[in-house]
Design a protein around this motif. Structure first.
Motif, PDB file in Angstrom:
ATOM      1  N   ALA B 211       0.835  -1.203   0.000  1.00 36.84           N
ATOM      2  CA  ALA B 211       0.000   0.000   0.000  1.00 36.84           C
ATOM      3  C   ALA B 211       0.873   1.258   0.000  1.00 36.84           C
ATOM      4  O   ALA B 211       0.598   2.225  -0.712  1.00 36.84           O
ATOM      5  CB  ALA B 211      -0.942  -0.008   1.198  1.00 36.84           C
ATOM      6  N   SER B 212       1.945   1.230   0.786  1.00 35.36           N
ATOM      7  CA  SER B 212       2.860   2.387   0.843  1.00 35.36           C
ATOM      8  C   SER B 212       3.449   2.675  -0.529  1.00 35.36           C
ATOM      9  O   SER B 212       3.545   3.828  -0.948  1.00 35.36           O
ATOM     10  CB  SER B 212       4.007   2.133   1.823  1.00 35.36           C
ATOM     11  OG  SER B 212       3.519   1.956   3.122  1.00 35.36           O
ATOM     12  N   LYS B 213       3.833   1.594  -1.236  1.00 34.11           N
ATOM     13  CA  LYS B 213       4.429   1.779  -2.566  1.00 34.11           C
ATOM     14  C   LYS B 213       3.447   2.443  -3.518  1.00 34.11           C
ATOM     15  O   LYS B 213       3.842   3.152  -4.436  1.00 34.11           O
ATOM     16  CB  LYS B 213       4.855   0.420  -3.146  1.00 34.11           C
ATOM     17  CG  LYS B 213       6.170  -0.088  -2.559  1.00 34.11           C
ATOM     18  CD  LYS B 213       6.534  -1.431  -3.185  1.00 34.11           C
ATOM     19  CE  LYS B 213       7.714  -2.058  -2.440  1.00 34.11           C
ATOM     20  NZ  LYS B 213       7.779  -3.522  -2.666  1.00 34.11           N
ATOM     21  N   LEU B 214       2.148   2.187  -3.308  1.00 31.28           N
ATOM     22  CA  LEU B 214       1.122   2.796  -4.162  1.00 31.28           C
ATOM     23  C   LEU B 214       0.716   4.180  -3.660  1.00 31.28           C
ATOM     24  O   LEU B 214      -0.189   4.806  -4.212  1.00 31.28           O
ATOM     25  CB  LEU B 214      -0.105   1.881  -4.232  1.00 31.28           C
ATOM     26  CG  LEU B 214       0.121   0.519  -4.906  1.00 31.28           C
ATOM     27  CD1 LEU B 214      -1.078  -0.392  -4.698  1.00 31.28           C
ATOM     28  CD2 LEU B 214       0.396   0.690  -6.399  1.00 31.28           C
ATOM     29  N   GLY B 215       1.353   4.633  -2.573  1.00 29.68           N
ATOM     30  CA  GLY B 215       1.078   5.985  -2.090  1.00 29.68           C
ATOM     31  C   GLY B 215       0.010   6.072  -1.006  1.00 29.68           C
ATOM     32  O   GLY B 215      -0.493   7.156  -0.720  1.00 29.68           O
ATOM     33  N   TYR B 216      -0.324   4.937  -0.387  1.00 29.39           N
ATOM     34  CA  TYR B 216      -1.331   4.953   0.680  1.00 29.39           C
ATOM     35  C   TYR B 216      -0.670   4.817   2.052  1.00 29.39           C
ATOM     36  O   TYR B 216       0.390   4.214   2.184  1.00 29.39           O
ATOM     37  CB  TYR B 216      -2.376   3.850   0.443  1.00 29.39           C
ATOM     38  CG  TYR B 216      -3.141   4.139  -0.824  1.00 29.39           C
ATOM     39  CD1 TYR B 216      -4.286   4.932  -0.799  1.00 29.39           C
ATOM     40  CD2 TYR B 216      -2.653   3.703  -2.059  1.00 29.39           C
ATOM     41  CE1 TYR B 216      -4.951   5.263  -1.972  1.00 29.39           C
ATOM     42  CE2 TYR B 216      -3.312   4.036  -3.233  1.00 29.39           C
ATOM     43  CZ  TYR B 216      -4.463   4.815  -3.189  1.00 29.39           C
ATOM     44  OH  TYR B 216      -5.096   5.161  -4.349  1.00 29.39           O
ATOM     45  N   ASP B 217      -1.326   5.426   3.057  1.00 32.09           N
ATOM     46  CA  ASP B 217      -0.740   5.442   4.390  1.00 32.09           C
ATOM     47  C   ASP B 217      -0.991   4.147   5.143  1.00 32.09           C
ATOM     48  O   ASP B 217      -0.161   3.705   5.940  1.00 32.09           O
ATOM     49  CB  ASP B 217      -1.355   6.591   5.217  1.00 32.09           C
ATOM     50  CG  ASP B 217      -1.138   7.939   4.555  1.00 32.09           C
ATOM     51  OD1 ASP B 217       0.032   8.282   4.303  1.00 32.09           O
ATOM     52  OD2 ASP B 217      -2.129   8.636   4.278  1.00 32.09           O
ATOM     53  N   GLN B 218      -2.152   3.560   4.931  1.00 31.55           N
ATOM     54  CA  GLN B 218      -2.567   2.420   5.740  1.00 31.55           C
ATOM     55  C   GLN B 218      -3.417   1.494   4.902  1.00 31.55           C
ATOM     56  O   GLN B 218      -3.952   1.889   3.861  1.00 31.55           O
ATOM     57  CB  GLN B 218      -3.427   2.908   6.923  1.00 31.55           C
ATOM     58  CG  GLN B 218      -2.693   3.706   7.961  1.00 31.55           C
ATOM     59  CD  GLN B 218      -2.126   2.834   9.053  1.00 31.55           C
ATOM     60  OE1 GLN B 218      -2.828   2.018   9.636  1.00 31.55           O
ATOM     61  NE2 GLN B 218      -0.844   2.965   9.302  1.00 31.55           N
ATOM     62  N   VAL B 219      -3.573   0.280   5.421  1.00 31.90           N
ATOM     63  CA  VAL B 219      -4.410  -0.733   4.793  1.00 31.90           C
ATOM     64  C   VAL B 219      -5.710  -0.864   5.580  1.00 31.90           C
ATOM     65  O   VAL B 219      -5.693  -0.855   6.802  1.00 31.90           O
ATOM     66  CB  VAL B 219      -3.645  -2.080   4.787  1.00 31.90           C
ATOM     67  CG1 VAL B 219      -4.574  -3.253   4.688  1.00 31.90           C
ATOM     68  CG2 VAL B 219      -2.614  -2.097   3.672  1.00 31.90           C
ATOM     69  N   LEU B 220      -6.821  -0.985   4.880  1.00 36.92           N
ATOM     70  CA  LEU B 220      -8.089  -1.338   5.525  1.00 36.92           C
ATOM     71  C   LEU B 220      -8.338  -2.824   5.272  1.00 36.92           C
ATOM     72  O   LEU B 220      -8.466  -3.262   4.127  1.00 36.92           O
ATOM     73  CB  LEU B 220      -9.228  -0.493   4.952  1.00 36.92           C
ATOM     74  CG  LEU B 220     -10.652  -0.819   5.455  1.00 36.92           C
ATOM     75  CD1 LEU B 220     -10.772  -0.710   6.962  1.00 36.92           C
ATOM     76  CD2 LEU B 220     -11.676   0.105   4.781  1.00 36.92           C
ATOM     77  N   TRP B 221      -8.388  -3.600   6.350  1.00 36.74           N
ATOM     78  CA  TRP B 221      -8.559  -5.047   6.222  1.00 36.74           C
ATOM     79  C   TRP B 221     -10.030  -5.413   6.054  1.00 36.74           C
ATOM     80  O   TRP B 221     -10.892  -4.827   6.700  1.00 36.74           O
ATOM     81  CB  TRP B 221      -8.032  -5.755   7.465  1.00 36.74           C
ATOM     82  CG  TRP B 221      -6.584  -5.547   7.709  1.00 36.74           C
ATOM     83  CD1 TRP B 221      -6.034  -4.735   8.656  1.00 36.74           C
ATOM     84  CD2 TRP B 221      -5.491  -6.148   7.007  1.00 36.74           C
ATOM     85  NE1 TRP B 221      -4.668  -4.803   8.588  1.00 36.74           N
ATOM     86  CE2 TRP B 221      -4.310  -5.654   7.586  1.00 36.74           C
ATOM     87  CE3 TRP B 221      -5.399  -7.047   5.946  1.00 36.74           C
ATOM     88  CZ2 TRP B 221      -3.052  -6.036   7.136  1.00 36.74           C
ATOM     89  CZ3 TRP B 221      -4.145  -7.423   5.497  1.00 36.74           C
ATOM     90  CH2 TRP B 221      -2.989  -6.922   6.089  1.00 36.74           C
ATOM     91  N   LEU B 222     -10.264  -6.438   5.239  1.00 34.06           N
ATOM     92  CA  LEU B 222     -11.605  -6.986   5.101  1.00 34.06           C
ATOM     93  C   LEU B 222     -11.687  -8.312   5.858  1.00 34.06           C
ATOM     94  O   LEU B 222     -10.657  -8.901   6.209  1.00 34.06           O
ATOM     95  CB  LEU B 222     -11.934  -7.189   3.619  1.00 34.06           C
ATOM     96  CG  LEU B 222     -11.905  -5.912   2.779  1.00 34.06           C
ATOM     97  CD1 LEU B 222     -12.242  -6.225   1.321  1.00 34.06           C
ATOM     98  CD2 LEU B 222     -12.870  -4.864   3.327  1.00 34.06           C
ATOM     99  N   ASP B 223     -12.893  -8.773   6.101  1.00 29.33           N
ATOM    100  CA  ASP B 223     -13.082 -10.045   6.813  1.00 29.33           C
ATOM    101  C   ASP B 223     -12.436 -11.203   6.047  1.00 29.33           C
ATOM    102  O   ASP B 223     -12.374 -11.183   4.813  1.00 29.33           O
ATOM    103  CB  ASP B 223     -14.579 -10.330   7.008  1.00 29.33           C
ATOM    104  CG  ASP B 223     -15.224 -10.798   5.713  1.00 29.33           C
ATOM    105  OD1 ASP B 223     -15.440  -9.959   4.815  1.00 29.33           O
ATOM    106  OD2 ASP B 223     -15.472 -12.007   5.584  1.00 29.33           O
TER     107      ASP B 223
END
Lengths: 358, 358
Positions: B211-223
């Motif tokens: 996610a960081s490599k794509l420019g996002y700060d954090q991951v939102l996990w799914l079930d």
């Protein structure tokens, strides 16, 4: 080998344990292999050092966030030679596990060379009794002392050695009782079940304890999505003999790709069995047992080698496999496998790697 | 308190770090709390000792099998007083985590008393700047040096302290960009996602890096079962404001029961918001955003406190929340929460626990 291995000798060697009372993973030899990683130097400082306590930061990330992977393999002694079994597979797999946890890859040949030099020094520790071996534990863990959740910048690889008897303590081929776990889940696709990471084992303890309290030796895990399909047993992969065919769950991202599993598949093929890797539901097992088609069940793993299963409990149902005795296919695979490992049979695939005398 | 806490003083105190350059979990204070467990003595040897490297067996089970749990809480300084925030909740939860990994329970009051005495000694280390606090890390790990996979017979509990700035390094309330993870899975029901165990964090690193490599700060996990329902964000629980209602995923066995989550729910109720704990699918979020009903998103956690989310990426879809600005509900909850934590607002629920001067 790009790197010379330094050997730091200890003053006094330990007394060796009573070979009739080895149990598993309890005694350790005089030396261990040690290898360090940091961002600047990469892997460096490959040494053989005295086995003993290690110093870590109280903030070491392995302890806080579980960034730790391991391997397990064995050395055998036969006719004065010490032999490793498919060690290249273990170092291939450790790199697979390292990648899953964002840890740095190791050079497989360098570490294998280090292991050979270590085992050469410790060859007197390799036990020769039936079912005995020198258990080898390579592992890598995060050592940086910082509490942000991110991959560590430093790591340590160690290889420790433990002269060991059979994993379950009893007879090599006495059938085990297995509890099919339908509440707790070991792993799910998208997770880390396919890698040999520390956290998978801690997560398995509660189900194992519950099964033990009910009188079962091991837990059989089901898939995390539907809780219908068989995955693996405690610290083993699982195999079934149905209508003479050897069947094992296919690798699906949540099952550990066992090296014994792989070797047993190859061996079964060579011995002329039809082998299927596919999804296996518990319902199929119950039904094929009812039809008399499920004739044998066994687990495979480095520690346990090949271990027959005599009983499966699923909910209210309990099935007895092959009258709770070791079946002919299990026995044949076991004899051939152990024969190759120990050096008593020919080794056409070159699975055995002799440890040279340096 | 059944046990007197021994205090082992160090010769020289450390120099304190520049308060404008604290970052998170990087500096540690002069002392730590240490507590040992073995089968014979139970928990014993409660001491305050100099912070420094610890010695462990190379076979320590925490490193090999991940038998390790932790907690995180904070101490704040206000008007010369040092205050802990709901520390009883952390020691309740550590017992919950310990139970899941078959580790021995601790006496919550004894450990809390030890923590207070430790923080009292270290009160000069509690920073007073905006967004700063003394981060407190209690943790327990398996120390027995044996390689069989079973619960360890010995453990160590440590509490270490780290003067820290804001978790994400930047402004307290600058909105983060979140990547909805649809490949990797953090946890599944029947697993250990509801406990604060070490392995959960190592398992999250790869998705976070991607996610960081794509420019996002954090991951939102799914079930883990259907990969449809929202669970939590990196090291935070997640909240949504839809039509003025405050909504958060219900605790389902794979979501960590955050103490900030619990406190924010209580606070939102007190402030007159309608709060719903229920399943929330990603599709619902996308749809309600399209309808203009999803007005705010924020995460909650001890380290990050309350952190607005400005952007959500799911597959090919990207939605901007509240024009990428902190919304009024988030702001109001943040102001009230931080006000109570820091002592600037009244504390009707007695969440603040003043550290006495011993």
């Amino acid at each position: 080998m790009s790197e010379k291995i330094e050997f730091v000798q200890r003053e006094n060697l330990k007394e060796k344990p009573d070979p009739t009372d080895l149990s598993f993973g309890k005694y350790f030899t005089d030396y261990m292999l040690s290898y360090d990683y940091d961002l600047d130097k990469g892997w460096h400082n490959l040494q053989i050092v005295p086995y003993g306590p290690i110093e870590i930061s109280p903030a070491a990330q392995a302890i806080h966030y579980g960034q730790a992977v391991f391997e397990g393999l064995k050395a055998y002694k036969h006719n004065g030679e010490v032999v490793l079994f498919r060690p290249d597979e273990n170092f291939k797999r450790i790199n697979h596990s390292l990648a899953r946890l964002e840890m740095p890859q190791v050079d497989e040949e360098t570490v294998l060379e280090g292991l050979k030099q270590l085992v050469d020094i410790e060859r007197d520790w390799v036990p020769e009794g039936e079912g005995q071996s020198l258990y080898i534990r390579p592992y890598v863990f995060a050592t940086e002392g910082v509490l942000g959740v991110r991959p560590s910048y430093s790591y340590k690889l160690l290889i420790i050695l433990s002269p060991s008897g059979s994993y379950y303590g009893g007879e090599s081929l006495s059938p085990t009782k297995i509890y099919v776990e339908d509440e707790y889940v070991r792993a799910v696709r998208g997770g880390v079940g396919h890698a040999k990471v520390a956290g998978n084992y801690a997560a398995s303890l509660l189900a194992q304890t519950n099964a033990s309290k009910l009188g079962y030796d091991q837990v059989l895990w089901l898939d995390g999505v539907e809780q219908k399909y068989v995955e693996e047993v405690g610290s083993m992969n699982i195999f079934f003999v149905e209508n003479g065919k050897v069947i094992t769950p296919e690798l699906n991202g949540s099952i550990l790709p066992g090296i014994t599993r792989k070797s047993v598949i190859e061996l079964a093929n060579q011995l002329g069995y039809e082998v299927e890797e596919r999804r296996v539901s518990v319902e199929e097992l119950i039904e094929s047992h009812k039809q008399g088609e499920l004739t044998e069940v066994f687990g495979t793993g480095t520690a346990a080698v090949i271990s027959p299963v005599g009983q499966l409990k699923y909910g209210e149902q309990e099935i007895i496999i092959n009258n709770n005795e070791t079946g002919p296919v299990t026995q044949k695979l076991y004899d051939n496998y152990v024969g190759i490992q120990s050096g008593q049979l020919a080794d056409p695939q070159n699975w055995r790697v002799v440890v040279p005398k340096y």
